[in-house]
Design a protein around this motif. Structure first.
Motif, PDB file in Angstrom:
ATOM      1  N   LYS A 119       0.835  -1.195   0.000  1.00  0.00           N
ATOM      2  CA  LYS A 119       0.000   0.000   0.000  1.00  0.00           C
ATOM      3  C   LYS A 119       0.879   1.257   0.000  1.00  0.00           C
ATOM      4  O   LYS A 119       0.670   2.177  -0.801  1.00  0.00           O
ATOM      5  CB  LYS A 119      -0.932  -0.004   1.211  1.00  0.00           C
ATOM      6  N   SER A 120       1.910   1.263   0.874  1.00  0.00           N
ATOM      7  CA  SER A 120       2.795   2.432   0.912  1.00  0.00           C
ATOM      8  C   SER A 120       3.656   2.511  -0.352  1.00  0.00           C
ATOM      9  O   SER A 120       3.970   3.605  -0.825  1.00  0.00           O
ATOM     10  CB  SER A 120       3.673   2.403   2.162  1.00  0.00           C
ATOM     11  N   TYR A 121       4.018   1.348  -0.911  1.00  0.00           N
ATOM     12  CA  TYR A 121       4.792   1.340  -2.164  1.00  0.00           C
ATOM     13  C   TYR A 121       3.985   1.989  -3.286  1.00  0.00           C
ATOM     14  O   TYR A 121       4.493   2.818  -4.038  1.00  0.00           O
ATOM     15  CB  TYR A 121       5.156  -0.099  -2.542  1.00  0.00           C
ATOM     16  N   ARG A 122       2.708   1.599  -3.381  1.00  0.00           N
ATOM     17  CA  ARG A 122       1.842   2.147  -4.433  1.00  0.00           C
ATOM     18  C   ARG A 122       1.656   3.651  -4.261  1.00  0.00           C
ATOM     19  O   ARG A 122       1.593   4.389  -5.248  1.00  0.00           O
ATOM     20  CB  ARG A 122       0.497   1.425  -4.452  1.00  0.00           C
ATOM     21  N   GLU A 123       1.574   4.108  -3.008  1.00  0.00           N
ATOM     22  CA  GLU A 123       1.431   5.546  -2.762  1.00  0.00           C
ATOM     23  C   GLU A 123       2.719   6.290  -3.106  1.00  0.00           C
ATOM     24  O   GLU A 123       2.685   7.404  -3.623  1.00  0.00           O
ATOM     25  CB  GLU A 123       1.052   5.784  -1.300  1.00  0.00           C
ATOM     26  N   GLN A 124       3.866   5.637  -2.848  1.00  0.00           N
ATOM     27  CA  GLN A 124       5.160   6.278  -3.088  1.00  0.00           C
ATOM     28  C   GLN A 124       5.515   6.331  -4.571  1.00  0.00           C
ATOM     29  O   GLN A 124       6.099   7.299  -5.043  1.00  0.00           O
ATOM     30  CB  GLN A 124       6.242   5.507  -2.323  1.00  0.00           C
ATOM     31  N   TYR A 125       5.181   5.280  -5.320  1.00  0.00           N
ATOM     32  CA  TYR A 125       5.530   5.197  -6.744  1.00  0.00           C
ATOM     33  C   TYR A 125       4.260   5.171  -7.575  1.00  0.00           C
ATOM     34  O   TYR A 125       3.870   4.131  -8.109  1.00  0.00           O
ATOM     35  CB  TYR A 125       6.385   3.963  -7.017  1.00  0.00           C
ATOM     36  N   GLN A 126       3.609   6.318  -7.705  1.00  0.00           N
ATOM     37  CA  GLN A 126       2.316   6.407  -8.369  1.00  0.00           C
ATOM     38  C   GLN A 126       2.414   6.039  -9.859  1.00  0.00           C
ATOM     39  O   GLN A 126       1.547   5.338 -10.385  1.00  0.00           O
ATOM     40  CB  GLN A 126       1.758   7.825  -8.214  1.00  0.00           C
ATOM     41  N   THR A 129       2.677   2.369 -10.263  1.00  0.00           N
ATOM     42  CA  THR A 129       1.373   1.781  -9.943  1.00  0.00           C
ATOM     43  C   THR A 129       0.428   1.912 -11.124  1.00  0.00           C
ATOM     44  O   THR A 129      -0.242   0.940 -11.508  1.00  0.00           O
ATOM     45  CB  THR A 129       0.780   2.479  -8.702  1.00  0.00           C
ATOM     46  N   ASP A 130       0.384   3.099 -11.735  1.00  0.00           N
ATOM     47  CA  ASP A 130      -0.496   3.313 -12.882  1.00  0.00           C
ATOM     48  C   ASP A 130      -0.094   2.417 -14.048  1.00  0.00           C
ATOM     49  O   ASP A 130      -0.951   1.819 -14.706  1.00  0.00           O
ATOM     50  CB  ASP A 130      -0.452   4.782 -13.316  1.00  0.00           C
TER      51      ASP A 130
END
Ligand SMILES: [Zn+2]
Length: 118
Positions: free
Chosen positions: A67-74, A77-78
């Motif tokens: 969850k924090s990885y996805r928030e950090q590397y948007q 993630t996209d």
């Protein structure tokens, strides 16, 4: 041993034995290990199961990491979400019967006959 080109970076190096095909640079060793693991995952079902269990255990021990990885590397993630959509679409169409995937050629013929008859 005679010097040979590295399989990964093509730099000429002297191998320690006949099996060595990568030089000792860290990025080449990393690539060699990744290649070994890719082959091992394809050829050894026990190793594949073991890796999956190990990854599940790690994820359980590190809650919230992804969850924090996805928030950090948007942007990553996209990109992954877009590629996963493509993979899901490919997977869902793979097992469907052929008549669902292929356009019906006879539909056009039927409409032509219908027009010519009237
Ligand atoms: Zn190398």
């Amino acid at each position: 041993m005679e010097p040979v080109p590295c399989f990964h970076c093509a730099t000429v190096f002297t191998p320690r034995n006949k099996k060595q095909y990568c030089c000792s640079r860290p990025e080449c060793q990393k690539a060699r290990k990744a290649n070994w693991q890719r082959i091992k995952m394809k050829t050894d079902p026990d190793y594949k199961v073991s890796q999956k269990l190990s990854q599940q255990k790690w994820t359980t021990n590190h809650p919230g990491y992804w969850k924090s990885y996805r928030e950090q590397y948007q942007e990553k993630t996209d990109r992954n979400r877009m590629l996963q959509t493509v993979r899901n679409r490919r997977r869902s169409t793979r097992n469907k019967p052929a008549d669902v995937l292929i356009a019906k050629m006879d539909v056009t013929k039927v409409s032509i006959y219908t027009i010519s008859d009237t």
